[in-house]
Design a protein around this motif. Sequence first.
Motif, short mmCIF file in Angstrom:
data_model
loop_
_atom_site.label_atom_id
_atom_site.label_comp_id
_atom_site.label_asym_id
_atom_site.label_seq_id
_atom_site.Cartn_x
_atom_site.Cartn_y
_atom_site.Cartn_z
N TRP A 41 0.81 -1.22 0.00
CA TRP A 41 0.00 0.00 0.00
C TRP A 41 0.85 1.28 0.00
CZ3 TRP A 41 -0.65 -3.69 4.02
CH2 TRP A 41 0.11 -3.46 5.17
N LYS A 68 -4.36 11.26 12.06
CA LYS A 68 -4.37 10.24 11.00
C LYS A 68 -4.24 8.87 11.67
CE LYS A 68 -3.88 8.05 7.07
NZ LYS A 68 -4.72 6.87 7.37
N PHE A 90 -0.70 8.10 13.97
CA PHE A 90 -0.24 6.92 14.71
C PHE A 90 -0.37 5.65 13.89
CE2 PHE A 90 -4.04 4.55 15.94
CZ PHE A 90 -5.06 5.49 15.92
N LEU A 116 -4.96 1.29 17.74
CA LEU A 116 -6.34 1.79 17.71
C LEU A 116 -7.25 0.99 18.63
CD1 LEU A 116 -8.64 3.41 16.35
CD2 LEU A 116 -8.62 1.73 14.51
C1 LIG Z 1 -3.36 -0.64 4.53
S1 LIG Z 1 -2.28 0.24 5.54
C2 LIG Z 1 -2.65 1.91 5.05
C3 LIG Z 1 -1.61 2.89 5.46
C4 LIG Z 1 -1.92 4.33 5.06
N1 LIG Z 1 -3.16 4.79 5.64
C5 LIG Z 1 -1.97 4.40 3.55
O1 LIG Z 1 -3.06 4.60 3.01
O2 LIG Z 1 -0.90 4.26 2.93
C6 LIG Z 1 -3.01 0.14 7.14
C7 LIG Z 1 -2.12 0.67 8.23
O3 LIG Z 1 -2.83 0.58 9.46
C8 LIG Z 1 -1.95 0.14 10.46
N2 LIG Z 1 -2.77 -0.51 11.49
C9 LIG Z 1 -3.42 -1.67 11.40
N3 LIG Z 1 -4.07 -1.96 12.55
C10 LIG Z 1 -3.82 -0.93 13.39
C11 LIG Z 1 -4.19 -0.65 14.72
N4 LIG Z 1 -4.94 -1.50 15.43
N5 LIG Z 1 -3.76 0.50 15.27
C12 LIG Z 1 -2.98 1.36 14.56
N6 LIG Z 1 -2.58 1.14 13.30
C13 LIG Z 1 -3.00 0.00 12.71
C14 LIG Z 1 -1.00 -0.79 9.75
O4 LIG Z 1 0.22 -0.95 10.44
C15 LIG Z 1 -0.83 -0.08 8.40
O5 LIG Z 1 0.24 0.83 8.42
#
Ligand SMILES: C[S@@+](CC[C@H](N)C(=O)[O-])C[C@H]1O[C@@H](n2cnc3c(N)ncnc32)[C@H](O)[C@@H]1O
Length: 220
Positions: A41, A68, A90, A116
């Motif tokens: 991603w 974010k 975060f 989260l």
């Molecule tokens: C699909 S990626 C998208 C990253 C970014 N938003 C982008 O669009 O490029 C999802 C992100 O959410 C983070 N993530 C997943 N579960 C999470 C949680 N429970 N708390 C915080 N971050 C989380 C992952 O580590 C990852 O970096």
Amino acid sequence: MSEARRKAGDLARESLANNDPTGWFEKLYAQADGDTGAISWADLAPNPNLLAWLDREKVVGDGRRALKIGCGLGDDAEELARRGFLVTAFDVSPTAIDWCRERFPTTTVRYVVHDLLAPRSEWECEFDFVLESYTLQVLPAEVRAAAIPHVARFVAPGGDLLVIARGRETTDPPGAMPWPLLRAELAGFTKAGLEELSFEDFLDAETPPVRRFRVHYRRP
Ligand SMILES: C[S@@+](CC[C@H](N)C(=O)[O-])C[C@H]1O[C@@H](n2cnc3c(N)ncnc32)[C@H](O)[C@@H]1O
């Protein structure tokens, strides 16, 4: 399917089998060892579905506080800062957060390691603008249901939440990670006290196009 996407899918499956729905993110970022090509991603650019919305709605940060969620490598957070928000971003992965700090050494964004799913009371009702893009869709449905009220809780009275996610019909199969959301799942945001101001269901400009939901909420 790209090698990076296949690898993410394998790690996700293994993690879920071990009852650890979020453990695979840190593994993925750590194993990438600085290679952005290993993160499926990581576009190294802000999300075009976010940019289109910010431009259309003429959003100006004006020193307001933005959050974010699941910031990945930081491009969306940096975009919000560029538009004048005071941004906190975060991610559950410490390696991703270190990577953001390396990529943007002079940033004004406050990058924080946080899960989260483990609510942080000092962030409750703290943010004028909250952005959730593409995190819910990488969490399995039951975990997502638990996460949605946590996302809603970050929004200050009068503040906005923008959610961008893959979308599907109830008649569509759940598919593979990233799992598209049902519109009905998003009802969790209104149940958590937010008002839905707009709901968009569209095909984006990717090849092939991907069905997305983009939803704007406000806390009254
Ligand atoms: C699909 S990626 C998208 C990253 C970014 N938003 C982008 O669009 O490029 C999802 C992100 O959410 C983070 N993530 C997943 N579960 C999470 C949680 N429970 N708390 C915080 N971050 C989380 C992952 O580590 C990852 O970096």
